[in-house]
Scaffold this motif. Structure first.
Motif, PDB file in Angstrom:
ATOM      1  N   ILE A  52       0.859  -1.182   0.000  1.00  0.00           N
ATOM      2  CA  ILE A  52       0.000   0.000   0.000  1.00  0.00           C
ATOM      3  C   ILE A  52       0.896   1.233   0.000  1.00  0.00           C
ATOM      4  CG2 ILE A  52      -1.848  -1.186   1.230  1.00  0.00           C
ATOM      5  CD1 ILE A  52      -1.093   0.548   3.692  1.00  0.00           C
ATOM      6  N   LYS A  53       0.356   2.348  -0.437  1.00  0.00           N
ATOM      7  CA  LYS A  53       1.100   3.590  -0.451  1.00  0.00           C
ATOM      8  C   LYS A  53       0.760   4.430   0.777  1.00  0.00           C
ATOM      9  CE  LYS A  53       1.809   4.196  -5.432  1.00  0.00           C
ATOM     10  NZ  LYS A  53       3.288   4.086  -5.318  1.00  0.00           N
ATOM     11  N   VAL A  54       1.797   5.065   1.334  1.00  0.00           N
ATOM     12  CA  VAL A  54       1.617   6.022   2.424  1.00  0.00           C
ATOM     13  C   VAL A  54       2.516   7.219   2.139  1.00  0.00           C
ATOM     14  CG1 VAL A  54       1.007   4.290   4.162  1.00  0.00           C
ATOM     15  CG2 VAL A  54       3.412   4.896   3.804  1.00  0.00           C
ATOM     16  N   PRO A  55       2.198   8.378   2.694  1.00  0.00           N
ATOM     17  CA  PRO A  55       3.046   9.552   2.446  1.00  0.00           C
ATOM     18  C   PRO A  55       4.387   9.436   3.165  1.00  0.00           C
ATOM     19  CG  PRO A  55       1.317  10.089   4.005  1.00  0.00           C
ATOM     20  CD  PRO A  55       1.003   8.714   3.498  1.00  0.00           C
ATOM     21  N   VAL A  56       5.423   9.964   2.556  1.00  0.00           N
ATOM     22  CA  VAL A  56       6.718  10.027   3.218  1.00  0.00           C
ATOM     23  C   VAL A  56       6.596  10.850   4.497  1.00  0.00           C
ATOM     24  CG1 VAL A  56       9.072  10.945   3.035  1.00  0.00           C
ATOM     25  CG2 VAL A  56       8.061   9.701   1.103  1.00  0.00           C
ATOM     26  N   ASP A  57       5.927  11.971   4.415  1.00  0.00           N
ATOM     27  CA  ASP A  57       5.763  12.889   5.539  1.00  0.00           C
ATOM     28  C   ASP A  57       4.261  13.011   5.813  1.00  0.00           C
ATOM     29  OD1 ASP A  57       5.595  14.975   7.305  1.00  0.00           O
ATOM     30  OD2 ASP A  57       6.722  16.412   6.092  1.00  0.00           O
ATOM     31  N   ASP A  67       5.965   2.785  -0.819  1.00  0.00           N
ATOM     32  CA  ASP A  67       5.191   1.550  -0.730  1.00  0.00           C
ATOM     33  C   ASP A  67       5.566   0.801   0.546  1.00  0.00           C
ATOM     34  OD1 ASP A  67       3.954   1.989  -3.145  1.00  0.00           O
ATOM     35  OD2 ASP A  67       5.331   0.737  -4.289  1.00  0.00           O
ATOM     36  N   LEU A  68       4.562   0.368   1.291  1.00  0.00           N
ATOM     37  CA  LEU A  68       4.764  -0.513   2.437  1.00  0.00           C
ATOM     38  C   LEU A  68       4.452  -1.950   2.020  1.00  0.00           C
ATOM     39  CD1 LEU A  68       3.054   1.344   5.436  1.00  0.00           C
ATOM     40  CD2 LEU A  68       5.484   1.350   4.803  1.00  0.00           C
ATOM     41  N   ALA A  69       5.364  -2.850   2.304  1.00  0.00           N
ATOM     42  CA  ALA A  69       5.169  -4.264   1.960  1.00  0.00           C
ATOM     43  C   ALA A  69       4.375  -4.971   3.056  1.00  0.00           C
ATOM     44  CB  ALA A  69       6.514  -4.944   1.770  1.00  0.00           C
ATOM     45  N   LEU A  70       3.389  -5.773   2.636  1.00  0.00           N
ATOM     46  CA  LEU A  70       2.523  -6.506   3.558  1.00  0.00           C
ATOM     47  C   LEU A  70       2.530  -7.992   3.218  1.00  0.00           C
ATOM     48  CD1 LEU A  70      -0.710  -4.287   3.303  1.00  0.00           C
ATOM     49  CD2 LEU A  70       1.240  -3.926   4.806  1.00  0.00           C
ATOM     50  N   PRO A 122       8.083  -2.044   8.320  1.00  0.00           N
ATOM     51  CA  PRO A 122       7.944  -0.616   8.592  1.00  0.00           C
ATOM     52  C   PRO A 122       8.738   0.231   7.598  1.00  0.00           C
ATOM     53  CG  PRO A 122       8.364  -1.835  10.616  1.00  0.00           C
ATOM     54  CD  PRO A 122       8.597  -2.782   9.478  1.00  0.00           C
ATOM     55  N   ARG A 123       8.326   1.463   7.462  1.00  0.00           N
ATOM     56  CA  ARG A 123       9.009   2.402   6.558  1.00  0.00           C
ATOM     57  C   ARG A 123      10.520   2.414   6.832  1.00  0.00           C
ATOM     58  NH1 ARG A 123       7.188   8.069   6.745  1.00  0.00           N
ATOM     59  NH2 ARG A 123       5.133   7.193   6.343  1.00  0.00           N
ATOM     60  N   GLY A 124      11.282   2.353   5.749  1.00  0.00           N
ATOM     61  CA  GLY A 124      12.733   2.390   5.865  1.00  0.00           C
ATOM     62  C   GLY A 124      13.383   1.054   6.143  1.00  0.00           C
ATOM     63  N   ALA A 126      13.689  -3.279   5.281  1.00  0.00           N
ATOM     64  CA  ALA A 126      13.477  -4.454   4.427  1.00  0.00           C
ATOM     65  C   ALA A 126      12.904  -4.066   3.068  1.00  0.00           C
ATOM     66  CB  ALA A 126      12.621  -5.479   5.165  1.00  0.00           C
ATOM     67  N   ARG A 127      11.647  -4.472   2.782  1.00  0.00           N
ATOM     68  CA  ARG A 127      11.051  -4.257   1.464  1.00  0.00           C
ATOM     69  C   ARG A 127      10.334  -2.911   1.350  1.00  0.00           C
ATOM     70  NH1 ARG A 127      10.321  -8.910   3.858  1.00  0.00           N
ATOM     71  NH2 ARG A 127      10.840 -10.913   2.882  1.00  0.00           N
ATOM     72  N   SER A 128      10.281  -2.156   2.433  1.00  0.00           N
ATOM     73  CA  SER A 128       9.549  -0.881   2.445  1.00  0.00           C
ATOM     74  C   SER A 128      10.525   0.290   2.350  1.00  0.00           C
ATOM     75  CB  SER A 128       8.684  -0.768   3.706  1.00  0.00           C
ATOM     76  OG  SER A 128       7.683  -1.767   3.729  1.00  0.00           O
ATOM     77  N   SER A 129      11.112   0.454   1.158  1.00  0.00           N
ATOM     78  CA  SER A 129      12.059   1.555   0.910  1.00  0.00           C
ATOM     79  C   SER A 129      13.177   1.554   1.947  1.00  0.00           C
ATOM     80  CB  SER A 129      11.337   2.910   0.913  1.00  0.00           C
ATOM     81  OG  SER A 129      10.355   2.969  -0.087  1.00  0.00           O
ATOM     82  N   VAL A 130      13.919   0.460   1.996  1.00  0.00           N
ATOM     83  CA  VAL A 130      14.959   0.278   3.006  1.00  0.00           C
ATOM     84  C   VAL A 130      15.959   1.442   2.986  1.00  0.00           C
ATOM     85  CG1 VAL A 130      16.449  -1.088   1.481  1.00  0.00           C
ATOM     86  CG2 VAL A 130      16.622  -1.354   3.968  1.00  0.00           C
TER      87      VAL A 130
END
Length: 503
Positions: A52-57, A67-70, A122-124, A126-130
Motif C-alpha cells: 500500500i502507499k503512504v506519504p513520506v511525511d 510503498d509498504l510491503a505486507l 515498517p518504513r525504511g 526491508a522491502r519498504s524503501s529500506v
C-alpha cells in the motif's frame, strides 16, 4: 515479493512532530487486492502479499509516497475468524513480512486458527524503501563507539555525521521520517485498508513502541494490544543507560549462577564468573588475543550480550568463553542496511554534546556493573546518535493514555538485556488499563521463553481476558544440552528476524 501498489485514502493530517494528537478520519479506502507472494520469496503455502502507499511525511499527505510491503497468513479456521492480528518483531529493522512468513511456527494454533496474521515491513526497513548507508562508514562508526578522549569523541561525531548524510544521499528524504509515530500512522492506514474498525496487535521488543504510540494516537481503534518485552519512550539518557546496564549485569550473573549449579555447563567446575573476569582483565591489558588480533574488553562483552536473549544458548556461551580463552578464530559479519539508527536517533534525545558528559555516563555504568561494565546495545544507541544532523521528530515523553483505551496486556522478563524489566513497570504506570505480566526468568520475548506467558497472551488475544493483576510466570532454565536443543512447541523467530544485537 510482487509489488501491488494500492492507492489508499490518507488517514492523518498531523505529522510525527505532534505524536499526541489523533489523526483525522477520512473516507474509507479501497480494500487490498492480495495476491500470491513472489515465488522468489519462498513464502509458505497460502500466504498472500501486497503493498500500500503512504506519504513520506504524514504532515504533507499530498506529497511523495512510499510503498509498504505486507504479508498475510489467513486464519486456518475461517468459520471462527476473529479478525486481523497485526504483528511486528522489533528491531528497529525487523521484517514484519518475514514474521508473517514464520507465523505458522511462531504462534500457537489458538492464534493462527482465529486470526488473519498480517505483517508489514515498517518504513525504511526491508522491502519498504529500506534505508541504505555507506558500508565503509558503518564499519568506521563501529570501531569508534568507545572514545577515550576529546579527540576520539570528535572523530566519532564527525563519523556519525558523515554516516547520516550518506544515508540521506543513498536513500532520499525518507531518512528524516522513519520515527515511530510515523510508523504508527502507517499502521492505521493498514487497518483502514484491511477494512477493520478495530485491530488486534502483537508487538515484541521495539514492536511494543509501535503499539504504544498507536494506542496514544488511535485509542478508539484497538480491539486488543499485547505488548511483549516493552520499551519505554519516557526514559532519559541516564535512565536508559542505567536500566540497560543493570539488565546486562543481572542477566549475566543469572548465567554464571546457572552454570555453577548445572554440571553440564562447560565452566561448571572452574566457575563462569571467575573465568569471565579473568578474560576481561586480559582484554583490558591487550593480552586477550582472538584470531591473532587483540580483543578489546567491550568486544568481549558484546560477544556475551547476544547469548542473554535465550538461556537455551548458555551451553554454547560457556563453550565460547573457553574458545576465546584459547585464542580461537572469531567471526566477522558483513555490513547490512542501516534502518535501525535513523529510527533510534529520531525517537530519542541521545546527543550529549561534549566528551566529559559522555565519559561521566560511561563511568557511571561501570560502577553499576562491575563485571560486564555496560550494556553494548544501549551504549551503541547513545554513541551512534552523537551529532545526528536532524531533529528528534518523535521526542521522548510519557504516554498520554486515553480513557478510550481497552484492557491492554504488557509482559516482560525479569532479566532482559534488550528491554529491561524496569521499562515495562514504568510503561505499566503510564497505561491505567494495562495488566502487567512478569516472567521471572531470563531472556527476550516472553512468548517464546515461557509456556505460562504464551498461554496468557493467547488467552488475552482470543478471549480478551487478562491474567490476574500481579501474575508471575516461573523461570525456566535448561538442564542439559539435549533439553536446550529439543524442538519447542512454537519456534522463536526473533534471531532470524532482528539479529542478536537489536531489539
Amino acid at each position: 515479493m510482487r509489488r501491488i501498489t494500492v492507492p489508499i485514502a490518507l488517514l492523518a493530517l498531523l505529522g510525527p512532530a505532534v505524536p499526541a494528537v489523533a489523526a483525522q478520519a477520512a473516507p474509507p479506502p479501497p480494500s487490498i487486492p492480495w495476491t500470491a507472494c513472489d515465488p522468489a520469496e519462498e513464502a509458505p503455502d497460502g500466504l498472500l502479499c501486497a503493498t500500500i502507499k503512504v506519504p513520506v511525511d504524514w504532515s504533507k499527505p499530498g506529497g511523495p509516497t512510499i510503498d509498504l510491503a505486507l504479508a498475510k497468513r489467513p486464519a486456518t479456521d475461517p468459520s471462527r475468524r476473529i479478525g486481523s492480528l497485526l504483528i511486528n518483531p522489533g528491531g528497529p529493522g525487523g521484517s514484519g513480512v518475514d514474521f508473517a512468513y514464520f507465523s505458522g511456527e511462531a504462534f500457537s494454533p489458538a492464534v493462527t486458527d482465529r486470526f488473519d496474521i498480517v505483517g508489514f515491513d515498517p518504513r525504511g526497513q526491508a522491502r519498504s524503501s529500506v534505508i541504505n548507508c555507506d558500508s565503509e562508514l558503518i564499519g568506521a562508526q563501529a570501531i569508534r563507539l568507545h572514545p577515550d578522549d576529546k579527540t576520539e569523541y570528535a572523530d566519532l561525531r564527525a563519523t556519525n555525521r558523515a554516516l547520516a548524510l550518506s544515508c540521506r544521499e543513498l536513500s532520499g528524504p525518507l531518512v528524516k521520517y522513519v520515527d515511530t509515530a510515523s510508523v504508527a500512522r502507517d499502521m492505521d492506514a493498514i487497518r483502514a485498508a484491511l477494512g477493520e474498525k478495530k485491530i488486534s496487535y502483537y508487538g515484541v521488543s521495539y514492536g511494543t513502541m509501535i503499539g504504544q504510540q498507536y494506542a496514544e494516537l488511535f485509542p478508539g481503534r484497538i480491539r486488543a494490544l499485547a505488548l511483549d518485552s516493552n520499551m519505554d519512550h519516557a526514559q532519559t539518557i541516564a535512565g536508559y543507560q542505567k536500566w540497560e546496564t543493570l539488565a546486562m549485569e543481572g542477566s549475566f550473573l543469572q548465567f554464571t549462577e546457572w552454570c555453577d549449579r548445572t554440571e553440564a555447563c562447560a565452566l561448571h567446575e572452574q566457575g563462569a564468573l571467575a573465568h569471565f573476569d579473568e578474560l576481561y582483565a586480559r582484554a583490558e591489558t591487550g593480552e586477550l588475543v582472538v584470531d591473532g588480533v587483540p580483543l578489546p574488553p567491550e568486544d568481549l562483552v558484546n560477544w556475551v550480550f547476544g547469548y542473554m536473549y535465550n538461556p537455551n544458548s548458555w551451553f554454547d556461551l560457556a563453550e565460547t568463553l573457553i574458545y576465546i580463552q584459547e585464542g580461537g578464530e572469531s567471526a566477522r559479519g558483513e555490513p547490512a542496511p542501516n534502518g535501525y539508527l535513523p529510527v533510534m536517533c529520531s525517537d530519542f534525545h541521545f546527543d550529549v554534546g561534549a566528551f566529559p558528559v559522555m565519559r561521566a555516563i560511561e563511568l557511571a555504568q561501570n560502577r553499576l556493573a562491575p563485571h560486564t561494565r555496560l550494556n553494548p546495545l544501549a551504549w551503541s544507541d547513545l554513541a551512534s546518535c552523537q551529532n545526528w544532523p536532524w531533529e528528534v521528530t518523535n521526542p521522548p515523553h510519557r504516554l498520554r493514555a486515553s480513557a478510550k483505551l481497552p484492557p491492554i496486556l504488557l509482559a516482560n522478563s525479569r532479566w532482559d538485556v534488550a528491554t529491561p524489566y524496569e521499562w515495562g513497570t514504568s510503561l505499566a504506570s503510564q497505561l491505567p488499563s494495562a495488566t502487567f505480566l512478569t516472567y521471572d526468568g531470563v531472556g527476550h520475548g516472553t512468548y517464546w521463553r515461557s509456556d505460562c506467558a504464551r498461554a496468557a497472551i493467547d488467552t488475552y488475544l482470543v478471549e480478551l481476558r487478562n491474567p490476574k493483576k500481579g501474575t508471575h510466570c516461573p523461570a525456566v532454565f535448561p538442564t542439559s544440552p539435549v533439553t536446550a536443543q529439543a524442538a519447542p512447541s512454537v519456534v522463536d523467530p526473533l534471531p532470524q528476524l532482528t539479529g542478536p544485537f537489536r531489539r
